[in-house]
Each structure stands twice: as structure tokens, then as C-alpha cells.
Design a protein around this motif. Structure first.
Motif, PDB file in Angstrom:
ATOM      1  N   ARG A 180       7.556  33.007 -10.848  1.00 25.66           N
ATOM      2  CA  ARG A 180       6.786  31.745 -10.600  1.00 25.66           C
ATOM      3  C   ARG A 180       6.558  31.400  -9.136  1.00 25.66           C
ATOM      4  O   ARG A 180       5.772  30.493  -8.900  1.00 25.66           O
ATOM      5  N   ARG A 181       6.996  32.164  -8.216  1.00 27.60           N
ATOM      6  CA  ARG A 181       6.744  32.047  -7.081  1.00 27.60           C
ATOM      7  C   ARG A 181       5.909  32.654  -6.272  1.00 27.60           C
ATOM      8  O   ARG A 181       5.951  33.826  -6.152  1.00 27.60           O
ATOM      9  N   PRO A 182       4.995  32.038  -5.623  1.00 30.12           N
ATOM     10  CA  PRO A 182       3.781  32.457  -5.028  1.00 30.12           C
ATOM     11  C   PRO A 182       4.084  33.545  -3.906  1.00 30.12           C
ATOM     12  O   PRO A 182       3.338  34.511  -3.777  1.00 30.12           O
ATOM     13  N   ALA A 183       4.788  33.105  -3.123  1.00 31.72           N
ATOM     14  CA  ALA A 183       5.533  33.936  -2.053  1.00 31.72           C
ATOM     15  C   ALA A 183       6.006  35.443  -2.307  1.00 31.72           C
ATOM     16  O   ALA A 183       6.120  35.926  -1.527  1.00 31.72           O
ATOM     17  N   THR A 184       6.330  35.557  -3.634  1.00 31.70           N
ATOM     18  CA  THR A 184       6.815  36.810  -4.037  1.00 31.70           C
ATOM     19  C   THR A 184       5.652  37.845  -4.333  1.00 31.70           C
ATOM     20  O   THR A 184       5.961  38.983  -4.745  1.00 31.70           O
ATOM     21  N   TYR A 185       4.437  37.384  -4.370  1.00 29.25           N
ATOM     22  CA  TYR A 185       3.480  38.217  -4.639  1.00 29.25           C
ATOM     23  C   TYR A 185       2.549  38.686  -3.191  1.00 29.25           C
ATOM     24  O   TYR A 185       2.305  37.764  -2.356  1.00 29.25           O
ATOM     25  N   ASN A 186       2.366  39.859  -3.295  1.00 32.31           N
ATOM     26  CA  ASN A 186       1.921  40.412  -1.992  1.00 32.31           C
ATOM     27  C   ASN A 186       0.290  40.755  -2.078  1.00 32.31           C
ATOM     28  O   ASN A 186      -0.119  41.228  -1.090  1.00 32.31           O
ATOM     29  N   SER A 187      -0.020  40.976  -3.239  1.00 34.17           N
ATOM     30  CA  SER A 187      -1.375  41.322  -3.279  1.00 34.17           C
ATOM     31  C   SER A 187      -2.216  40.306  -4.240  1.00 34.17           C
ATOM     32  O   SER A 187      -1.741  39.804  -5.573  1.00 34.17           O
ATOM     33  N   TRP A 188      -3.521  39.758  -3.833  1.00 36.47           N
ATOM     34  CA  TRP A 188      -4.075  38.684  -4.336  1.00 36.47           C
ATOM     35  C   TRP A 188      -5.588  38.883  -4.618  1.00 36.47           C
ATOM     36  O   TRP A 188      -6.103  39.725  -3.552  1.00 36.47           O
ATOM     37  N   GLY A 189      -6.181  38.719  -5.881  1.00 38.87           N
ATOM     38  CA  GLY A 189      -7.614  39.211  -6.055  1.00 38.87           C
ATOM     39  C   GLY A 189      -8.272  37.772  -5.374  1.00 38.87           C
ATOM     40  O   GLY A 189      -7.822  36.907  -4.880  1.00 38.87           O
ATOM     41  N   GLN A 190      -9.745  37.863  -5.708  1.00 40.17           N
ATOM     42  CA  GLN A 190     -10.595  36.774  -4.984  1.00 40.17           C
ATOM     43  C   GLN A 190     -10.694  35.520  -5.906  1.00 40.17           C
ATOM     44  O   GLN A 190     -11.250  34.641  -5.202  1.00 40.17           O
ATOM     45  N   GLY A 191     -10.298  35.659  -6.736  1.00 32.76           N
ATOM     46  CA  GLY A 191     -10.337  34.332  -7.685  1.00 32.76           C
ATOM     47  C   GLY A 191     -11.828  34.380  -8.483  1.00 32.76           C
ATOM     48  O   GLY A 191     -12.590  34.881  -8.176  1.00 32.76           O
ATOM     49  N   THR A 192     -11.564  33.617  -9.596  1.00 32.44           N
ATOM     50  CA  THR A 192     -12.863  33.376 -10.692  1.00 32.44           C
ATOM     51  C   THR A 192     -12.641  31.898 -11.120  1.00 32.44           C
ATOM     52  O   THR A 192     -11.575  31.484 -11.363  1.00 32.44           O
ATOM     53  N   GLN A 193     -13.805  31.365 -10.974  1.00 32.37           N
ATOM     54  CA  GLN A 193     -13.751  29.806 -11.137  1.00 32.37           C
ATOM     55  C   GLN A 193     -14.014  29.544 -12.670  1.00 32.37           C
ATOM     56  O   GLN A 193     -14.710  30.124 -13.478  1.00 32.37           O
ATOM     57  N   VAL A 194     -13.107  28.651 -13.034  1.00 30.98           N
ATOM     58  CA  VAL A 194     -13.060  28.176 -14.698  1.00 30.98           C
ATOM     59  C   VAL A 194     -13.539  26.654 -14.407  1.00 30.98           C
ATOM     60  O   VAL A 194     -12.630  25.744 -13.587  1.00 30.98           O
ATOM     61  N   THR A 195     -14.427  26.109 -15.016  1.00 26.38           N
ATOM     62  CA  THR A 195     -14.708  24.829 -14.981  1.00 26.38           C
ATOM     63  C   THR A 195     -14.872  24.264 -16.543  1.00 26.38           C
ATOM     64  O   THR A 195     -15.628  24.906 -17.466  1.00 26.38           O
ATOM     65  N   VAL A 196     -14.222  23.104 -16.828  1.00 23.01           N
ATOM     66  CA  VAL A 196     -14.094  22.658 -18.210  1.00 23.01           C
ATOM     67  C   VAL A 196     -14.491  21.304 -18.328  1.00 23.01           C
ATOM     68  O   VAL A 196     -14.087  20.525 -17.648  1.00 23.01           O
ATOM     69  N   SER A 197     -15.700  21.195 -19.095  1.00 28.74           N
ATOM     70  CA  SER A 197     -16.421  19.566 -19.020  1.00 28.74           C
ATOM     71  C   SER A 197     -15.843  18.972 -19.980  1.00 28.74           C
ATOM     72  O   SER A 197     -15.510  19.582 -21.037  1.00 28.74           O
ATOM     73  N   SER A 198     -15.733  17.760 -20.010  1.00 29.44           N
ATOM     74  CA  SER A 198     -15.472  16.847 -21.019  1.00 29.44           C
ATOM     75  C   SER A 198     -16.178  16.483 -21.897  1.00 29.44           C
ATOM     76  O   SER A 198     -17.618  16.555 -21.750  1.00 29.44           O
TER      77      SER A 198
END
Length: 126
Positions: free
Chosen positions: A108-126
Motif C-alpha cells: 500500500r505504500r507508494p514509497a516502496t514502488y520504484n517504477s511508475w507509468g505516466q498515468g491515464t485519466q479517469v473522469t466520472v460525471s454525475s
């Protein structure tokens, strides 16, 4: 190491999305993997994680029962199936590979991860 996340988009509340993360440059089949998300003005937060065998998973309370993490080691790909999406799920979603040799308890700890992707945006409309 390259982690390429995809599958994000705009969806109405109650809808579903499936995120994918294609991995290269690492021994994917030996890496614990995780999904994290970050909304504007917020800290990056844990969403879900899976051990390298796929035998153990962990979820944030806010997504438990709605999201499912899985992996295909033969295709070096990580997935996040997101159902019953809520506006509060709106964020940039990142996949990450944990440093080798760490226990499941640290997933659960982000600091234990040493490789990250660039991210993908998720947008949920109400």
C-alpha cells in the motif's frame, strides 16, 4: 523500465472502465504491481495491488467490491476493472512496480514502488 497505462476516459456514474498497464524492461512475472490514483490537489493514494503470482490482492476500502485487479504474466500486462464508478473516482490513475524483495504488507505504500507509468485519466460525471 516502461509502464504504459491506458483505458481511461469519461464515463457516467455507475459505468465501467478497464485500465491496462503494459510493462517492459522488467521481469514482470516476478514483480508485485499496484494501481494508485491522484486527484487534483490531493496526494497520491493507493487503489489496489497484486502479488507477482496473482495469488494475493489488496484494495483500498473505497474501491473494495467495485474494482478488481488482475494480471497476465504471459503478456506482461496489469489490469484494473472498475465497475459502479462514482464521481469520487475521478483521478489520474498510475500503475507501478514494487521494488523486488518486499513483503506483501508494504504494497500500500507508494514509497516502496520504484517504477511508475505516466498515468491515464479517469473522469466520472454525475
Amino acid at each position: 523500465v516502461q509502464l504504459q497505462a491506458s483505458g481511461g476516459g469519461l464515463v457516467q456514474a455507475g459505468g465501467s472502465l478497464r485500465l491496462s498497464c503494459a510493462a517492459s524492461g522488467l521481469t514482470f512475472s516476478r514483480a508485485n504491481m499496484g494501481w494508485f490514483r491522484q486527484a487534483p490537489g490531493e496526494e497520491r493514494e493507493f487503489v489496489a495491488a497484486i502479488t507477482w503470482t496473482g495469488s494475493s490482492t489488496d484494495y483500498a476500502d473505497s474501491v473494495k467490491g467495485r474494482f478488481t485487479i488482475s494480471r497476465d504474466n504471459a503478456k506482461n500486462t496489469l489490469f484494473l476493472q472498475m465497475n459502479s464508478l462514482e464521481p469520487e473516482d475521478t483521478a489520474l490513475y498510475y500503475c507501478a512496480a514494487q521494488r523486488p524483495g518486499l513483503a506483501i504488507a508494504f504494497m500500500r505504500r507508494p514509497a516502496t514502488y520504484n517504477s511508475w507509468g505516466q498515468g491515464t485519466q479517469v473522469t466520472v460525471s454525475s
